[in-house]
Design a protein around this motif. Structure first.
Motif, PDB file in Angstrom:
ATOM      1  N   ILE A 372       1.053   1.099   2.693  1.00 36.91           N
ATOM      2  CA  ILE A 372      -0.081   2.306   2.797  1.00 36.91           C
ATOM      3  C   ILE A 372       0.750   3.449   3.266  1.00 36.91           C
ATOM      4  N   SER A 373       1.858   3.528   3.712  1.00 36.15           N
ATOM      5  CA  SER A 373       2.676   4.399   4.362  1.00 36.15           C
ATOM      6  C   SER A 373       3.479   5.195   3.181  1.00 36.15           C
ATOM      7  N   TYR A 376       1.482   8.188   2.168  1.00 34.05           N
ATOM      8  CA  TYR A 376       1.604   9.410   2.993  1.00 34.05           C
ATOM      9  C   TYR A 376       3.281   9.933   3.208  1.00 34.05           C
ATOM     10  N   SER A 396      -3.718   7.311   0.088  1.00 28.08           N
ATOM     11  CA  SER A 396      -3.859   7.736   1.444  1.00 28.08           C
ATOM     12  C   SER A 396      -4.484   8.943   1.626  1.00 28.08           C
ATOM     13  N   GLN A 449       0.186   9.271  10.134  1.00 27.26           N
ATOM     14  CA  GLN A 449      -0.355   8.053   9.959  1.00 27.26           C
ATOM     15  C   GLN A 449       0.656   7.024  10.890  1.00 27.26           C
TER      16      GLN A 449
END
Length: 595
Positions: A372-373, A376, A396, A449
């Motif tokens: 998920i990073s 971002y 994101s 995040q």
């Protein structure tokens, strides 16, 4: 590593303090201690790690101050020398006495000088005031409840809940969020109604029957070299020094080794330091499972010169036998069975006589290790990076747009299939959503995040699991990657040092290069002691236990579950969502055991 508890705001009863200590015996099998003041009582259980002599037993006293704390102050030797220069004298070789003297010298400002993991309580008999404080990320848990003008606290719920004068009840919103979408309680909350957790980096002041909670920690300012090779070298030096501090121990130290980048980096770099800690490494392995990591862990263990690499082999039969103890030991629901693998690793460490284990938690949350990073990170780096990660970038960006009715619709459609419609609807309408801490308010998308992962979502959950699993077997887990200097470094580093060209944890991987085998550093999958959960839960004996628990009249009467959906999957012989059925089973067993 210890257990602490207390009652403040009324004269304590000795029997209550003794019962509090007894509830924490596994946290501290090596001794106990008590303080009974005019308006406060403290209970303590000790797991002796540094200065094994009874002189370091707690509570500790200095003038009007009384201290109990759980954890370790890794830089206690340096602090002790500084305090000696200020006129302080010491009678022990332990870190607890250093912490107490630091508090007497600097008060709450002492917290910023500590490099460690801790949950502490300082009672000032003259002022009639209490301060509770947690380490920057909450490695060591501390829970509390206010009842009238009293405050009760403890390392375990079972240490103080019986003395609140009210029954232990589930927090309905927290439980339903867990059941529907594996959500954890809100920051500072718990699964018990009326009971809060002191979040990482926070302190609580209690006086005159009133409690005040605030954040004391933010990432320290760290100068990161502007050139990438120099920054890699600087991070490696920080990692080595963090390991040096965390190898301070008067009992045996080993490592928990999953085979992933983070734990492998800890094992490989610690091998460069002198000591007997290379003797033992522990890995959970699942022969025949496609996501088993043993081959990676064994490669690292051989490269690091580990003498005894222990293979821990949890299976479905063992889980069935351990299930009730596992749920009681964790005291709150947990969302996946890798926690059982971790629990078994800690049991193996106890059997091998290894009291302290180094582990790699924190690397993903500090250095952008999760998939998920990536989105971002791409948004932070700009259009070119975004064009290479279109799906992750859109995902994101979409997280922040799913609000109000749209979020409720999304939650309904993605809710676990084994829940009553009323449960799903209540959880869909709950407005709580995690937020990054105040210091991240003006940060770039990646930093915001990561701050959210570190303080409100992923890391607090993992740290709770690590504490509960280790303490069930009277073991201590130390996390070198959560050294505050490393946290400050990660926060200050340019985003391209953390994520670039599709590579997550870029600088952490490169800091381990040359020590960690490339076959591990270049991995792109994430596992972490993941067991064959779907297969385990489909075993006939486990299906029988699930039916026994979730179709029981008492469980049906709660109105939380959809009995017909559970019966349908039982008849089919497989679960359409093995993660969701585990959460239902875990939650119901927890409700039986703890409320």
């Amino acid at each position: 590593m210890c257990g602490i508890a207390g009652i403040v705001g009324a004269p304590p009863e000795r029997a209550a303090l003794e019962a509090m200590a007894a509830a924490m015996e596994r946290r501290g099998p090596d001794g106990e201690g008590f303080y009974e003041g005019t308006a406060a009582g403290l209970a303590f259980r000790r797991l002796a790690i540094i200065d094994l002599d009874e002189r370091s037993n707690q509570p500790l006293a200095l003038g009007p101050l009384r201290l109990v704390f759980n954890g370790e102050i890794y830089n206690y030797r340096e602090l002790r020398e500084e305090l000696r220069g200020r006129g302080h004298t010491f009678t022990t070789e332990g870190d607890g006495e250093v912490l107490l003297h630091a508090w007497s010298e600097w008060g709450e400002d002492a917290l910023g000088r500590l490099n460690g993991m801790f949950a502490l309580a300082v009672w000032d008999e003259d002022e009639g005031s209490l301060v509770l404080a947690s380490d920057p990320f909450g490695e060591k848990p501390l829970y509390y409840a206010t009842v009238g003008e009293r405050l009760l606290f403890g390392s375990r719920f079972s240490a103080f809940l019986p003395f609140t004068g009210r029954p232990a009840e589930a927090d309905a919103e927290a439980l339903e969020g867990f059941l529907t979408r594996a959500a954890m309680p809100a920051l500072g909350g718990s699964f018990f109604r009326g009971v809060k957790r002191l979040a990482g980096g926070h302190l609580l002041r209690f006086a005159g029957g009133r409690a005040e909670v605030g954040r004391w920690w933010r990432p320290p300012e760290v100068e990161v070299p502007g050139e990438y090779p120099e920054a890699v070298a600087a991070l490696r030096e920080l990692l080595l020094d963090s390991l040096r501090l965390r190898l301070r121990s008067d009992v045996p130290v080993g490592t928990s080794l999953s085979g992933g980048v983070d734990s492998s980096t800890v094992v490989a770099l610690s091998a460069e330091l002198a000591g007997d800690h290379r003797r033992h490494a522990f890995t959970a392995t699942f022969p025949g499972f496609e996501r088993d990591e043993w081959r990676y862990a064994e490669t690292v263990a051989r490269a690091a010169g580990v003498v005894e690499h222990h293979a821990v082999r949890p299976d479905a039969d063992a889980l069935l036998g351990d299930l009730d103890a596992l749920v009681r030991g964790h005291e709150e629901p947990f969302g996946f069975l890798s926690i059982y693998a971790q629990w078994c690793v800690m049991r193996a460490a106890e059997e091998a006589g290894v009291t302290v284990l180094l582990d790699g938690q924190g690397g993903d949350e500090l250095f952008a290790g999760y998939d998920i990073s990536r989105g971002y990170g791409a948004r932070t780096l700009g259009p070119r990076a975004m064009s290479k990660e279109p799906r992750e970038t859109l995902a994101s960006a979409g997280v922040g747009l799913v609000r109000g009715p749209l979020r409720r619709t999304f939650r309904r459609r993605t809710a676990a299939p084994y829940l009553a419609s009323e449960t799903v609807e209540r959880a869909a309408r709950a407005e709580r959503s995690p937020e990054p801490p105040p210091y991240a308010g003006a940060a770039d998308p990646l930093r915001r995040q990561l701050a959210e992962q570190q303080t409100a979502t992923i890391l607090p959950e993992l740290l709770r699991y690590a504490d509960r699993s280790s303490m069930a077997w009277s073991r201590e887990v130390r996390l070198p990657l959560l050294d505050p200097r490393i946290a400050g470094f990660a926060w200050a580093a340019p985003a391209s040092f953390l994520y670039s060209g599709g590579v997550t944890k870029r600088i952490l991987r490169d800091a381990g290069r040359g020590a960690v085998p490339d076959s591990v550093l270049d991995r792109t999958d994430k596992v972490g002691f993941e067991p064959p959960q779907a297969r385990w839960l489909a075993e006939p004996a486990m299906r029988e236990r699930i039916a026994e628990v979730l179709l029981d009249p008492a469980a049906r009467a709660r109105g939380l579950y959809d009995g017909a959906a559970i019966e349908s999957d039982l008849a089919a012989g497989e679960w359409r969502d093995h993660r969701a059925i585990w959460r239902c089973l875990n939650a119901e067993l927890w409700l039986r055991a703890m409320t």
